[in-house]
Enzyme design. Structure first.
Site, PDB file in Angstrom:
ATOM      1  N   HIS A  33      70.504 -24.005 -10.948  1.00  0.00           N
ATOM      2  CA  HIS A  33      71.778 -23.529 -10.400  1.00  0.00           C
ATOM      3  C   HIS A  33      71.795 -22.030 -10.113  1.00  0.00           C
ATOM      4  O   HIS A  33      72.818 -21.496  -9.700  1.00  0.00           O
ATOM      5  CB  HIS A  33      72.946 -23.947 -11.300  1.00  0.00           C
ATOM      6  CG  HIS A  33      73.348 -25.384 -11.120  1.00  0.00           C
ATOM      7  ND1 HIS A  33      74.257 -26.025 -11.913  1.00  0.00           N
ATOM      8  CD2 HIS A  33      72.945 -26.301 -10.204  1.00  0.00           C
ATOM      9  CE1 HIS A  33      74.407 -27.282 -11.500  1.00  0.00           C
ATOM     10  NE2 HIS A  33      73.615 -27.479 -10.473  1.00  0.00           N
ATOM     11  N   TRP A  35      76.627 -19.845  -7.887  1.00  0.00           N
ATOM     12  CA  TRP A  35      76.506 -19.480  -9.305  1.00  0.00           C
ATOM     13  C   TRP A  35      76.006 -18.042  -9.459  1.00  0.00           C
ATOM     14  O   TRP A  35      76.233 -17.431 -10.489  1.00  0.00           O
ATOM     15  CB  TRP A  35      75.524 -20.413 -10.004  1.00  0.00           C
ATOM     16  CG  TRP A  35      75.998 -21.819 -10.209  1.00  0.00           C
ATOM     17  CD1 TRP A  35      76.630 -22.307 -11.326  1.00  0.00           C
ATOM     18  CD2 TRP A  35      75.869 -22.939  -9.317  1.00  0.00           C
ATOM     19  NE1 TRP A  35      76.889 -23.645 -11.177  1.00  0.00           N
ATOM     20  CE2 TRP A  35      76.440 -24.062  -9.954  1.00  0.00           C
ATOM     21  CE3 TRP A  35      75.332 -23.100  -8.029  1.00  0.00           C
ATOM     22  CZ2 TRP A  35      76.481 -25.325  -9.361  1.00  0.00           C
ATOM     23  CZ3 TRP A  35      75.369 -24.362  -7.443  1.00  0.00           C
ATOM     24  CH2 TRP A  35      75.941 -25.447  -8.103  1.00  0.00           C
ATOM     25  N   HIS A  61      68.213 -35.347  -6.890  1.00  0.00           N
ATOM     26  CA  HIS A  61      69.069 -36.530  -6.899  1.00  0.00           C
ATOM     27  C   HIS A  61      68.318 -37.839  -6.686  1.00  0.00           C
ATOM     28  O   HIS A  61      68.803 -38.892  -7.101  1.00  0.00           O
ATOM     29  CB  HIS A  61      70.219 -36.380  -5.901  1.00  0.00           C
ATOM     30  CG  HIS A  61      71.385 -35.644  -6.470  1.00  0.00           C
ATOM     31  ND1 HIS A  61      72.671 -35.785  -6.028  1.00  0.00           N
ATOM     32  CD2 HIS A  61      71.447 -34.742  -7.486  1.00  0.00           C
ATOM     33  CE1 HIS A  61      73.482 -35.001  -6.729  1.00  0.00           C
ATOM     34  NE2 HIS A  61      72.751 -34.355  -7.608  1.00  0.00           N
ATOM     35  N   ARG A  92      68.113 -29.990  -4.163  1.00  0.00           N
ATOM     36  CA  ARG A  92      69.087 -30.954  -4.680  1.00  0.00           C
ATOM     37  C   ARG A  92      68.738 -32.386  -4.266  1.00  0.00           C
ATOM     38  O   ARG A  92      68.903 -33.330  -5.040  1.00  0.00           O
ATOM     39  CB  ARG A  92      70.500 -30.588  -4.195  1.00  0.00           C
ATOM     40  CG  ARG A  92      71.575 -31.382  -4.916  1.00  0.00           C
ATOM     41  CD  ARG A  92      72.977 -30.784  -4.778  1.00  0.00           C
ATOM     42  NE  ARG A  92      73.827 -31.311  -5.836  1.00  0.00           N
ATOM     43  CZ  ARG A  92      74.917 -32.043  -5.623  1.00  0.00           C
ATOM     44  NH1 ARG A  92      75.308 -32.318  -4.401  1.00  0.00           N
ATOM     45  NH2 ARG A  92      75.615 -32.496  -6.638  1.00  0.00           N
TER      46      ARG A  92
HETATM   47 FE1  CCH Z   1      73.313 -29.330  -9.514  1.00  0.00          FE
HETATM   48  N1  CCH Z   1      75.148 -29.399  -8.580  1.00  0.00           N
HETATM   49  N2  CCH Z   1      74.089 -30.304 -11.101  1.00  0.00           N
HETATM   50  N3  CCH Z   1      71.471 -29.406 -10.351  1.00  0.00           N
HETATM   51  N4  CCH Z   1      72.548 -28.490  -7.836  1.00  0.00           N
HETATM   52  C1  CCH Z   1      75.439 -28.887  -7.344  1.00  0.00           C
HETATM   53  C2  CCH Z   1      74.598 -28.181  -6.516  1.00  0.00           C
HETATM   54  C3  CCH Z   1      73.247 -27.977  -6.779  1.00  0.00           C
HETATM   55  C4  CCH Z   1      75.388 -30.701 -11.256  1.00  0.00           C
HETATM   56  C5  CCH Z   1      76.391 -30.637 -10.296  1.00  0.00           C
HETATM   57  C6  CCH Z   1      76.262 -29.995  -9.076  1.00  0.00           C
HETATM   58  C7  CCH Z   1      71.170 -29.918 -11.583  1.00  0.00           C
HETATM   59  C8  CCH Z   1      72.106 -30.331 -12.542  1.00  0.00           C
HETATM   60  C9  CCH Z   1      73.444 -30.544 -12.285  1.00  0.00           C
HETATM   61  C10 CCH Z   1      71.223 -28.121  -7.677  1.00  0.00           C
HETATM   62  C11 CCH Z   1      70.165 -28.466  -8.493  1.00  0.00           C
HETATM   63  C12 CCH Z   1      70.300 -29.090  -9.733  1.00  0.00           C
HETATM   64  C13 CCH Z   1      76.813 -29.164  -7.048  1.00  0.00           C
HETATM   65  C14 CCH Z   1      77.531 -28.772  -5.763  1.00  0.00           C
HETATM   66  C15 CCH Z   1      77.317 -29.843  -8.126  1.00  0.00           C
HETATM   67  C16 CCH Z   1      78.743 -30.350  -8.286  1.00  0.00           C
HETATM   68  C17 CCH Z   1      77.264 -29.779  -4.640  1.00  0.00           C
HETATM   69  C18 CCH Z   1      77.965 -29.391  -3.356  1.00  0.00           C
HETATM   70  O1  CCH Z   1      79.193 -29.302  -3.372  1.00  0.00           O
HETATM   71  O2  CCH Z   1      77.264 -29.157  -2.359  1.00  0.00           O
HETATM   72  C19 CCH Z   1      75.582 -31.198 -12.594  1.00  0.00           C
HETATM   73  C20 CCH Z   1      76.883 -31.743 -13.161  1.00  0.00           C
HETATM   74  C21 CCH Z   1      74.403 -31.094 -13.238  1.00  0.00           C
HETATM   75  C22 CCH Z   1      74.178 -31.440 -14.652  1.00  0.00           C
HETATM   76  O3  CCH Z   1      73.290 -30.956 -15.301  1.00  0.00           O
HETATM   77  C23 CCH Z   1      69.745 -29.975 -11.734  1.00  0.00           C
HETATM   78  C24 CCH Z   1      69.010 -30.535 -12.962  1.00  0.00           C
HETATM   79  C25 CCH Z   1      69.198 -29.463 -10.576  1.00  0.00           C
HETATM   80  C26 CCH Z   1      67.754 -29.312 -10.166  1.00  0.00           C
HETATM   81  C27 CCH Z   1      66.751 -29.305 -10.998  1.00  0.00           C
HETATM   82  C28 CCH Z   1      71.097 -27.308  -6.483  1.00  0.00           C
HETATM   83  C29 CCH Z   1      69.818 -26.641  -5.965  1.00  0.00           C
HETATM   84  C30 CCH Z   1      72.374 -27.221  -5.920  1.00  0.00           C
HETATM   85  C31 CCH Z   1      72.800 -26.445  -4.665  1.00  0.00           C
HETATM   86  C32 CCH Z   1      72.854 -27.347  -3.463  1.00  0.00           C
HETATM   87  C33 CCH Z   1      73.313 -26.634  -2.214  1.00  0.00           C
HETATM   88  O4  CCH Z   1      73.586 -27.346  -1.238  1.00  0.00           O
HETATM   89  O5  CCH Z   1      73.396 -25.411  -2.174  1.00  0.00           O
END
Ligand code: CCH
Length: 289
Positions: free
Chosen positions: A171, A187, A48, A44
Site C-alpha cells: 500500500h 497512502w 487479487h 493489485r
Molecule cells: Fe490493497 N487495496 N488491500 N493490497 N491494494 C486497494 C488498493 C491497492 C486492501 C484493500 C484495498 C493488499 C492488501 C489489502 C494494492 C495491493 C495490495 C484498495 C483500493 C482497497 C480498498 C481499490 C480502489 O479503489 O481502486 C485490503 C483490505 C487489504 C488487506 O490486507 C495486498 C496484500 C496487496 C499486494 C501485495 C495496490 C497496489 C493497490 C492500489 C491499486 C491502484 O489502482 O492504485
C-alpha cells in the site's frame, strides 16, 4: 527458434524476458493513467488473482486466471481491475504462447521491479482454466474490518503475522478510487515507487476518521491528503502486528527482503509447478538498473 520449425514452442528465459521488456515499455509509454503509472493497478491484479487461494481445499490462486470470467471479474473486490487486464491484452496478442495466468503474475513482478522495488523471482507454469474454476465471492479482504479478519483471510492462504505485515507494505503504491472501492486517496506521497513509507506514516502520523459521506477511512493530521483503511490501522492497533510495522519502518532493506519473499510466496500459491523448478527461478533485470 528450433521450436518454431517443429511447430512446438517451448518458451525459454529469453522469451519471458521479451515479455518483461514489452510490459516495461508499455508502462513507460502509457504514463497518463492515474498517478502516472499502471504499475499499482497491475500489482493489485496479480494480488487479487493470487489472494483467492484456500490452502485447505487447494482452490483459487493465480493458476487459472479465472478473473477473466464474469462471476469473478464482477466481484466487488475486483472493481476497476479491468483497466489492468485491458492494459495487458496487446501483450497477450503479441506473445500468444504465454497463459493469461502467467502473464498477469509476470506483470505484477515487472511493475514492482520497474517501480524501484526488490527483484522478485519468477516461475512460469500456470495454465488458464474455464469459468467453472471461478472462486466464490468473499475470499479477498474487506477493508472495513480489523485484525481478526486479516488473520482469518491471510491465515486461510497460509500466511503468518510477519507475512501479513510485509504484504501490506504494497500500500505504499497506488490509491483508492471512489468509483471502485468507494474509498478515496493514496497512502503515501510517492504512489508509484516501492518504499517503506507506508510503515513510517502508520507509526509517525496521527490518523483520525475522515469526515465525509464515504465509507469509514482515516486521514492524516498533517496534510489531510493521505489515507489509511481500517485494515491498515489494525496493523498498529494490534501489538503483534505493530512489532513488524516498527521493524519495516526502521529498515527498508529488511522490508525489501521480506517483501520479495512474501510476494514470491503469494504469487505461487496453489500453482502445480514442475518438480525441481524451485531451484531454477527466473530473475529479470529492471530496465533502468
Ligand atoms: Fe490493497 N487495496 N488491500 N493490497 N491494494 C486497494 C488498493 C491497492 C486492501 C484493500 C484495498 C493488499 C492488501 C489489502 C494494492 C495491493 C495490495 C484498495 C483500493 C482497497 C480498498 C481499490 C480502489 O479503489 O481502486 C485490503 C483490505 C487489504 C488487506 O490486507 C495486498 C496484500 C496487496 C499486494 C501485495 C495496490 C497496489 C493497490 C492500489 C491499486 C491502484 O489502482 O492504485
Amino acid at each position: 527458434s528450433a521450436g518454431e520449425t517443429t511447430g512446438i514452442f517451448t518458451p525459454k528465459f529469453e522469451d519471458y524476458e521479451k515479455v518483461y521488456k514489452e510490459i516495461a515499455e508499455l508502462l513507460e509509454e502509457k504514463d497518463e493513467y492515474d498517478d502516472g503509472s499502471y504499475g499499482p493497478v497491475l500489482v493489485r491484479l496479480a494480488w487479487h488473482c493470487s489472494g483467492t487461494y484456500d490452502a485447505e481445499t487447494g482452490t483459487g490462486g493465480s493458476n487459472g486466471a479465472t478473473m477473466r470470467f464474469a462471476p469473478e471479474g464482477d466481484h466487488g473486490a475486483n472493481a476497476g481491475l479491468v483497466a489492468a487486464r485491458d492494459f495487458l491484452e496487446p501483450v497477450k496478442a503479441k506473445f500468444p504462447w504465454i497463459s493469461y495466468s502467467d502473464l498477469w503474475i509476470l506483470a505484477g513482478i515487472v511493475s514492482i521491479q520497474e517501480m524501484q522495488g526488490p527483484s522478485i523471482p519468477y516461475r512460469p507454469g500456470r495454465v488458464d482454466k474455464d469459468l467453472s474454476a471461478c472462486t466464490p465471492d468473499g475470499r479477498l479482504p474487506d477493508a472495513s474490518q480489523g485484525n481478526k479478519h486479516l488473520r482469518a483471510i491471510f491465515g486461510r492462504m497460509g500466511f503468518n503475522d510477519q507475512e501479513i505485515v510485509a504484504l501490506s507494505g504494497a500500500h505504499a503504491l497506488g490509491r483508492c478510487h471512489t468509483d471502485r472501492s468507494g474509498f478515496e486517496g493514496p497512502w503515501t506521497f510517492s504512489p508509484t515507487v516501492v518504499t517503506n513509507e507506508y510503515y513510517k506514516l502508520l507509526l509517525n502520523e496521527k490518523w483520525s476518521w475522515r469526515k465525509w459521506n464515504g465509507p469509514k477511512q482515516y486521514e492524516d493530521k498533517t496534510s489531510k491528503s493521505l489515507m489509511m483503511l481500517p485494515t491498515d490501522v489494525a496493523l498498529v492497533s494490534d501489538k503483534a502486528f505493530k512489532t513488524y510495522v516498527e521493524k519495516y519502518a526502521k529498515d527498508e532493506g529488511l522490508f525489501f527482503k521480506d517483501f520479495a519473499a512474501v510476494i514470491n510466496k503469494l504469487f505461487e500459491l496453489g500453482v502445480p509447478f514442475a518438480e525441481g523448478s524451485e531451484n531454477s527461478k527466473m530473475v529479470f533485470k529492471p530496465t533502468n538498473a
